[in-house]
Design a protein around this motif. Structure first.
Motif, PDB file in Angstrom:
ATOM      1  N   TRP A 297       0.831  -1.188   0.000  1.00  0.00           N
ATOM      2  CA  TRP A 297       0.000   0.000   0.000  1.00  0.00           C
ATOM      3  C   TRP A 297       0.870   1.244   0.000  1.00  0.00           C
ATOM      4  O   TRP A 297       2.020   1.227   0.418  1.00  0.00           O
ATOM      5  N   ARG A 298       0.284   2.328  -0.478  1.00  0.00           N
ATOM      6  CA  ARG A 298       0.956   3.617  -0.468  1.00  0.00           C
ATOM      7  C   ARG A 298      -0.097   4.729  -0.473  1.00  0.00           C
ATOM      8  O   ARG A 298      -1.029   4.691  -1.279  1.00  0.00           O
ATOM      9  N   VAL A 299       0.072   5.703   0.408  1.00  0.00           N
ATOM     10  CA  VAL A 299      -0.719   6.919   0.323  1.00  0.00           C
ATOM     11  C   VAL A 299      -0.026   7.823  -0.694  1.00  0.00           C
ATOM     12  O   VAL A 299       1.135   8.199  -0.510  1.00  0.00           O
ATOM     13  N   ILE A 300      -0.725   8.146  -1.761  1.00  0.00           N
ATOM     14  CA  ILE A 300      -0.160   8.974  -2.825  1.00  0.00           C
ATOM     15  C   ILE A 300      -0.882  10.320  -2.851  1.00  0.00           C
ATOM     16  O   ILE A 300      -2.110  10.363  -2.974  1.00  0.00           O
ATOM     17  N   ASN A 301      -0.117  11.378  -2.716  1.00  0.00           N
ATOM     18  CA  ASN A 301      -0.638  12.731  -2.940  1.00  0.00           C
ATOM     19  C   ASN A 301      -0.386  13.040  -4.408  1.00  0.00           C
ATOM     20  O   ASN A 301       0.746  13.265  -4.831  1.00  0.00           O
ATOM     21  N   ALA A 302      -1.446  13.034  -5.196  1.00  0.00           N
ATOM     22  CA  ALA A 302      -1.293  13.188  -6.651  1.00  0.00           C
ATOM     23  C   ALA A 302      -0.543  14.463  -7.005  1.00  0.00           C
ATOM     24  O   ALA A 302       0.228  14.490  -7.973  1.00  0.00           O
ATOM     25  N   GLY A 303      -0.739  15.511  -6.216  1.00  0.00           N
ATOM     26  CA  GLY A 303      -0.107  16.787  -6.500  1.00  0.00           C
ATOM     27  C   GLY A 303       1.405  16.774  -6.368  1.00  0.00           C
ATOM     28  O   GLY A 303       2.085  17.675  -6.876  1.00  0.00           O
ATOM     29  N   GLU A 304       1.954  15.773  -5.702  1.00  0.00           N
ATOM     30  CA  GLU A 304       3.407  15.679  -5.529  1.00  0.00           C
ATOM     31  C   GLU A 304       4.094  14.945  -6.679  1.00  0.00           C
ATOM     32  O   GLU A 304       5.318  14.939  -6.765  1.00  0.00           O
ATOM     33  N   TYR A 305       3.302  14.329  -7.534  1.00  0.00           N
ATOM     34  CA  TYR A 305       3.872  13.529  -8.625  1.00  0.00           C
ATOM     35  C   TYR A 305       3.456  14.039 -10.004  1.00  0.00           C
ATOM     36  O   TYR A 305       3.335  13.263 -10.946  1.00  0.00           O
ATOM     37  N   GLY A 306       3.242  15.334 -10.117  1.00  0.00           N
ATOM     38  CA  GLY A 306       3.004  15.930 -11.425  1.00  0.00           C
ATOM     39  C   GLY A 306       1.577  15.889 -11.908  1.00  0.00           C
ATOM     40  O   GLY A 306       1.317  16.089 -13.099  1.00  0.00           O
ATOM     41  N   PHE A 307       0.623  15.643 -11.002  1.00  0.00           N
ATOM     42  CA  PHE A 307      -0.784  15.650 -11.365  1.00  0.00           C
ATOM     43  C   PHE A 307      -1.443  16.918 -10.802  1.00  0.00           C
ATOM     44  O   PHE A 307      -0.978  17.482  -9.812  1.00  0.00           O
ATOM     45  N   PRO A 308      -2.553  17.387 -11.380  1.00  0.00           N
ATOM     46  CA  PRO A 308      -3.068  18.726 -11.074  1.00  0.00           C
ATOM     47  C   PRO A 308      -3.958  18.849  -9.839  1.00  0.00           C
ATOM     48  O   PRO A 308      -4.749  19.790  -9.752  1.00  0.00           O
ATOM     49  N   GLN A 309      -3.856  17.925  -8.890  1.00  0.00           N
ATOM     50  CA  GLN A 309      -4.693  18.014  -7.688  1.00  0.00           C
ATOM     51  C   GLN A 309      -3.958  17.418  -6.493  1.00  0.00           C
ATOM     52  O   GLN A 309      -3.360  16.351  -6.590  1.00  0.00           O
ATOM     53  N   LYS A 310      -4.023  18.106  -5.362  1.00  0.00           N
ATOM     54  CA  LYS A 310      -3.409  17.608  -4.124  1.00  0.00           C
ATOM     55  C   LYS A 310      -4.380  16.633  -3.455  1.00  0.00           C
ATOM     56  O   LYS A 310      -4.880  16.883  -2.363  1.00  0.00           O
ATOM     57  N   ARG A 311      -4.611  15.533  -4.109  1.00  0.00           N
ATOM     58  CA  ARG A 311      -5.571  14.538  -3.609  1.00  0.00           C
ATOM     59  C   ARG A 311      -4.799  13.383  -2.995  1.00  0.00           C
ATOM     60  O   ARG A 311      -4.043  12.687  -3.684  1.00  0.00           O
ATOM     61  N   ARG A 312      -4.991  13.167  -1.705  1.00  0.00           N
ATOM     62  CA  ARG A 312      -4.308  12.095  -0.984  1.00  0.00           C
ATOM     63  C   ARG A 312      -5.232  10.890  -0.879  1.00  0.00           C
ATOM     64  O   ARG A 312      -6.311  10.975  -0.292  1.00  0.00           O
ATOM     65  N   ARG A 313      -4.786   9.771  -1.431  1.00  0.00           N
ATOM     66  CA  ARG A 313      -5.566   8.550  -1.361  1.00  0.00           C
ATOM     67  C   ARG A 313      -4.623   7.374  -1.129  1.00  0.00           C
ATOM     68  O   ARG A 313      -3.479   7.381  -1.574  1.00  0.00           O
ATOM     69  N   VAL A 314      -5.128   6.353  -0.432  1.00  0.00           N
ATOM     70  CA  VAL A 314      -4.335   5.146  -0.244  1.00  0.00           C
ATOM     71  C   VAL A 314      -4.671   4.173  -1.368  1.00  0.00           C
ATOM     72  O   VAL A 314      -5.841   3.918  -1.676  1.00  0.00           O
ATOM     73  N   PHE A 315      -3.629   3.666  -2.019  1.00  0.00           N
ATOM     74  CA  PHE A 315      -3.770   2.673  -3.076  1.00  0.00           C
ATOM     75  C   PHE A 315      -3.226   1.344  -2.566  1.00  0.00           C
ATOM     76  O   PHE A 315      -2.180   1.288  -1.907  1.00  0.00           O
ATOM     77  N   ILE A 316      -3.958   0.280  -2.875  1.00  0.00           N
ATOM     78  CA  ILE A 316      -3.638  -1.064  -2.383  1.00  0.00           C
ATOM     79  C   ILE A 316      -3.468  -1.988  -3.582  1.00  0.00           C
ATOM     80  O   ILE A 316      -4.368  -2.093  -4.430  1.00  0.00           O
ATOM     81  N   PHE A 317      -2.321  -2.649  -3.661  1.00  0.00           N
ATOM     82  CA  PHE A 317      -2.077  -3.614  -4.732  1.00  0.00           C
ATOM     83  C   PHE A 317      -1.827  -4.972  -4.097  1.00  0.00           C
ATOM     84  O   PHE A 317      -0.926  -5.135  -3.277  1.00  0.00           O
ATOM     85  N   ALA A 318      -2.657  -5.942  -4.461  1.00  0.00           N
ATOM     86  CA  ALA A 318      -2.550  -7.287  -3.893  1.00  0.00           C
ATOM     87  C   ALA A 318      -2.273  -8.297  -4.994  1.00  0.00           C
ATOM     88  O   ALA A 318      -2.739  -8.142  -6.134  1.00  0.00           O
ATOM     89  N   TYR A 319      -1.529  -9.346  -4.634  1.00  0.00           N
ATOM     90  CA  TYR A 319      -1.216 -10.389  -5.608  1.00  0.00           C
ATOM     91  C   TYR A 319      -1.282 -11.751  -4.916  1.00  0.00           C
ATOM     92  O   TYR A 319      -0.832 -11.934  -3.797  1.00  0.00           O
TER      93      TYR A 319
END
Length: 417
Positions: A165-187
């Motif tokens: 998992w990672r909380v990604i602030n879209a605004g910190e990675y070159g996207f136009p909104q400071k939206r913080r969301r947790v993304f979960i990748f399972a395998y």
């Protein structure tokens, strides 16, 4: 391995737009990638109308596999087999309650929507899962920090998955909104990717080798870190987790075979996509502009204030809040957009118009751009789509660019299976 996708809580199709790099040309949808969306479900229980689903089928077509029903009423066996399960599910109470007999343990359930995902995991066993949620999931509820996420992790573990998992602030990675969301990748443990990652150390996955580390690089020195386990030796079942689990999850982490490593991390570099780049350059309708009367109201809402209030017991206190930028700073990404966007409240954006220099609210098209949807994605004239609904749907949506980036990496993982 085929690239078949099931999309739960589909909204207006954010995951599909990202994975298939969707464009809208002459009001026609063009899907540039070849993910096969074999089933999608969208249901809004709190409204009489279903505007998000109406938008979804307008763009992707009416189909027997595009379902507008309460997910809780659907037999999960009828969902097609798939390679990737995706969804942005609402944050609720994920605790479990004992059955009356105390024997079955998890028959009594709250947080219904998570348990619908859990049932899909149990019945269909998709090799890969990508989910999105609000970042407070990691620390809820306030009375037992981390319990809800602990319940989710144990559910994945019980069904044979490792997860990152990672909380990604879209605004910190070159996207136009400071939206913080947790993304979960399972395998799932049956995949080659699981076996490959099983050879890696937990910190190496978080900082170097995991999907989030590759797509959203972070500094290798954590600001804080912690470890714990949720194995059967420590917690015998989900009820035990629900009753006793209490742990501080940081914004990055991995669970592998019941062992959890989590770290407080920060981006390696921060790239800015400013709000001014998404604003319309043509003349904007006068209805979006502030008049003299509303200007003073907005100025008050955005300003600092101390308001005397009373608690239910009669005790007096001062409610305080600091000032906000008024108008919004156009040289940085937009603030997080809420479902109430353009209503008269502190969180709505007020911008300086490119053409006139006057102050105004965002247009629906700009709201779509902030989330990186194609222009006029929610402008469904045949369904009488109101602007209020368009803003609401964008307030619920994810930043498409994040899914687009993750999708390319997941595609490579699946191609190597």
């Amino acid at each position: 391995m085929e690239k078949k996708v099931v999309e739960l809580f589909a909204g207006v199709g954010g995951f599909r737009c990202g994975l298939n790099q969707v464009k809208l040309e002459n009001n026609q949808v063009i899907e540039e990638n070849n993910w096969d969306f074999v089933w999608a479900n969208q249901w809004e229980p709190s409204t009489k109308t279903q505007p998000a689903f109406e938008c979804y089928i307008e763009r992707f077509g009416e189909s027997e596999t595009h379902i507008n029903e309460d997910i809780g009423t659907i037999d999960k066996e009828t969902i097609p087999n798939h390679t990737l399960l995706v969804g942005g599910f609402p944050c609720q109470d994920y605790s479990v309650a004992r059955s009356l007999s105390g024997e079955q343990g998890i028959e009594g359930k709250k947080g219904v929507l998570w348990w619908e995902i859990a049932e899909v995991l149990e019945v269909k066993r998709p090799p890969f899962v990508l989910l999105e949620n609000v970042d407070r999931l990691l620390r809820s509820p306030s009375s037992q920090r981390g319990r809800d996420f602990g319940v989710m992790l144990r559910t994945f573990l019980n069904n044979g998955y490792s997860i990152e998992w990672r909380v990604i602030n879209a605004g910190e990675y070159g996207f136009p909104q400071k939206r913080r969301r947790v993304f979960i990748f399972a395998y799932h443990e049956t995949t080659d990717y699981y076996k490959k990652m099983d050879k890696k150390s937990l910190p190496d996955i978080v900082f170097d080798d995991g999907i989030f580390a590759k797509d959203f690089p972070i500094n290798t020195t954590p600001l804080d870190k912690g470890k714990t386990i949720i194995t059967k030796d420590k917690y015998k079942d989900l009820v035990n987790i629900s009753d006793e689990f209490d742990f501080h999850f940081f914004n990055s982490g991995i669970m592998k075979k019941g062992k959890i490593y989590t770290a407080k991390t920060e981006p390696k570099t921060i790239t800015i996509s400013p709000l001014k780049d998404v604003l319309e350059t043509n003349k904007v309708d006068e209805k979006y502009f502030l008049d003299d009367e509303s200007f003073e109201k907005w100025k008050y809402l955005k300003g600092s204030k101390k308001i005397p209030r009373k608690k239910p017991n009669g005790e007096c206190y001062n409610f305080s809040e600091g000032s906000m930028a008024f108008p919004d700073n156009l040289d940085v990404p937009a603030r997080t957009m809420l479902t109430s966007e353009t209503s008269v409240n502190r969180s709505s954006h007020v911008v300086k118009d490119n053409v006139t220099g006057k102050l105004r609210l965002l247009t629906p098209l700009e709201a779509e751009r902030i989330n990186m949807f194609p222009d006029n994605w929610t402008n469904i004239e045949s369904k009488n789509m109101t602007e209020k609904r368009r803003y609401f749907m964008m307030g619920n949506a994810l930043v498409v660019g994040i899914i687009k980036k993750l999708g390319k990496t997941i595609e490579k993982i699946i191609e190597e299976e």
